[in-house]
Enzyme design. Sequence first.
Site, PDB file in Angstrom:
ATOM      1  N   LYS A 108      23.343   1.697  13.014  1.00  0.00           N
ATOM      2  CA  LYS A 108      22.617   0.734  11.969  1.00  0.00           C
ATOM      3  C   LYS A 108      23.721   0.230  11.167  1.00  0.00           C
ATOM      4  O   LYS A 108      24.579   0.984  10.990  1.00  0.00           O
ATOM      5  CB  LYS A 108      21.220   1.294  11.457  1.00  0.00           C
ATOM      6  CG  LYS A 108      21.710   2.466  10.566  1.00  0.00           C
ATOM      7  CD  LYS A 108      20.542   3.327  10.049  1.00  0.00           C
ATOM      8  CE  LYS A 108      20.721   4.662   9.330  1.00  0.00           C
ATOM      9  NZ  LYS A 108      19.683   5.420   9.293  1.00  0.00           N
ATOM     10  N   ARG A 167       7.865   7.605   4.944  1.00  0.00           N
ATOM     11  CA  ARG A 167       8.633   6.314   4.728  1.00  0.00           C
ATOM     12  C   ARG A 167       8.105   5.701   6.081  1.00  0.00           C
ATOM     13  O   ARG A 167       7.384   4.733   5.751  1.00  0.00           O
ATOM     14  CB  ARG A 167      10.242   6.460   4.864  1.00  0.00           C
ATOM     15  CG  ARG A 167      11.109   5.289   4.381  1.00  0.00           C
ATOM     16  CD  ARG A 167      12.512   5.753   4.629  1.00  0.00           C
ATOM     17  NE  ARG A 167      12.874   6.097   5.738  1.00  0.00           N
ATOM     18  CZ  ARG A 167      14.327   6.163   6.407  1.00  0.00           C
ATOM     19  NH1 ARG A 167      15.150   6.036   5.393  1.00  0.00           N
ATOM     20  NH2 ARG A 167      14.543   6.679   7.357  1.00  0.00           N
ATOM     21  N   TYR A 213      38.051  -4.924 -18.366  1.00  0.00           N
ATOM     22  CA  TYR A 213      36.839  -5.300 -19.082  1.00  0.00           C
ATOM     23  C   TYR A 213      36.416  -4.116 -20.136  1.00  0.00           C
ATOM     24  O   TYR A 213      36.090  -3.054 -19.652  1.00  0.00           O
ATOM     25  CB  TYR A 213      35.862  -5.715 -18.049  1.00  0.00           C
ATOM     26  CG  TYR A 213      36.029  -7.020 -17.479  1.00  0.00           C
ATOM     27  CD1 TYR A 213      35.982  -8.072 -18.170  1.00  0.00           C
ATOM     28  CD2 TYR A 213      36.183  -7.061 -16.036  1.00  0.00           C
ATOM     29  CE1 TYR A 213      36.344  -9.260 -17.553  1.00  0.00           C
ATOM     30  CE2 TYR A 213      36.383  -8.444 -15.369  1.00  0.00           C
ATOM     31  CZ  TYR A 213      36.534  -9.495 -16.136  1.00  0.00           C
ATOM     32  OH  TYR A 213      36.519 -10.678 -15.762  1.00  0.00           O
ATOM     33  N   MET A 233      35.460  -7.252 -10.239  1.00  0.00           N
ATOM     34  CA  MET A 233      34.954  -8.010  -8.937  1.00  0.00           C
ATOM     35  C   MET A 233      36.149  -8.013  -7.790  1.00  0.00           C
ATOM     36  O   MET A 233      35.961  -7.434  -6.795  1.00  0.00           O
ATOM     37  CB  MET A 233      34.567  -9.306  -9.327  1.00  0.00           C
ATOM     38  CG  MET A 233      34.051 -10.147  -7.958  1.00  0.00           C
ATOM     39  SD  MET A 233      33.520 -11.704  -8.222  1.00  0.00           S
ATOM     40  CE  MET A 233      32.382 -11.556  -9.469  1.00  0.00           C
TER      41      MET A 233
END
Length: 369
Positions: free
Chosen positions: A41, A139, A259, A312
Site C-alpha cells: 500500500k 478501525r 527560518y 521547503m
Amino acid sequence: MSDVPADEAGARLTVDLGALKRNYQALAAMTAGAECAAVVKADAYGIGIEAAGPALAAAGARTFFVAHLSEARRLRAVLPSAAIYVLNGLFGEALATYADHQLRPVLGSRDDIERFSAFCSQTARRWPAAIHVDTGMNRLGLDLAEAALLAEPGPHALAFEPALLMSHFACADEPGHPLTARQVDRFAQVRGLFPGVPGSLANSAGCTMSAARHDLARPGVALYGARYRADRAPLEPVVRLDAPLVQVREVRAGDTVGYGATWSASRPSRIGIVSVGYADGYLRSAGTTNHQAGAYARVNGVTCRLAGRVSMDLIAIDVTDAGQAAPGDTVTLIGDGIGVDDVAEAAGTIGYEVLTSLGRRYNRRYTGG
Ligand SMILES: *Cc1c(COP(=O)(O)O)cnc(C)c1O
C-alpha cells in the site's frame, strides 16, 4: 526507471530491490509453514509500487495487499496473475472494477458485505473477497457479533467466496502488550466460525509470533528495511538518499541559520546547503535548534548535524568538521548507517512515515532488480 533526470534533481533516491527481495525471503523463512504475502500500500511504502511488485513476485510473493482500489489497478498492470486484496474495503459504486481486474475487496463492514453480496447475486458469480474481523483495533472490520451472524448459515451459503478471514494487530510491535494476546485469542475464536476459510493475522511484527502465523502473513514495513518491532533490529535497508552540496558558506560565532533563527553557530562554522526539504518528504520536525539535536547526515564520512529548520526545498548542515567540504560533495541523508528510523526518531515519528513521505522530485534509481 526514474521520474526526474539526475542533473535536474536535488537529490538521488536509490532503491535496492535486491535488499527488498532478501527481506521478503527472510520474512518468508520466519513464517515458514504459512504463505507470506507482501503489503504494498501507499506506493509500496513510498519506494514505488511498479518496481516493488515485480521484485517481490520474483522473490516468491503471490499475494499482495494494497489500501486503495487505484493502487490495486496499478499493481495489476505489472502483475497479471497475483492475488491482490484491497484492504480499505469497497471503493465507489462500480464494483465491476473488482471483477474486471480480478481484485479482491477486504470486506470490513456490514455495508461492504451487503453491497458485495448484491453484486455477486446480480452477476450470478461468487467473486472472492476477504472478511475483515475487528479483534481490538477498532478501525475497520466486523465486530465479533456481526461475524458470528455472518457465519450462521456457514461459509458456503455466502453470496461471495470467503477467500480469506483476517484481522489486524494494534500493538504487536510492542513485545508483551496484553492487547496482542487478546487479539490472538479472539481471532482463534472467530476462525472457529468459518471452518475451511484461510486465516491471516500477522503484520510485520506478527511474523515473529508463531501464534499469529495462521495461513497467510501480511508484512509491510519490515520488507522496506524499517524497524518493525521495538526489540528487533530492522532487516536490510532498502532506500538511501544522497544529495550534492550546492553551496558552502562561512558563518561567524553567534550567526543564526535559517527560518526563525532557531540555531546559532557556537563557533566560526561552515554551513553546507542541499536541495532537499520538507516538500521532498524530509520532515520539517527533523530540524535542529540550539536545544534540540535533530537529524544528522554524513559528509565525507563525517557525521554532521543539521543546522536550523528544514525549509521547503533546502536543508542547511553544519559541515565544519567534514574536512574541506565543497560544492558537489555528496551528503548522505539516509544510508551509510543512517536509517529511516534514525530520521524518524529525530523527527518524533516512525519509519513508516519517513518512507511513505519519500518525495517525487528525486532522481530515483532502482538497483538489484
Ligand atoms: C499496513 C497493514 C499491514 C502491514 O503492516 P506492517 O506493520 O507495515 O507490517 C498488514 N495488514 C493491514 C490490515 C494493514 O493495514
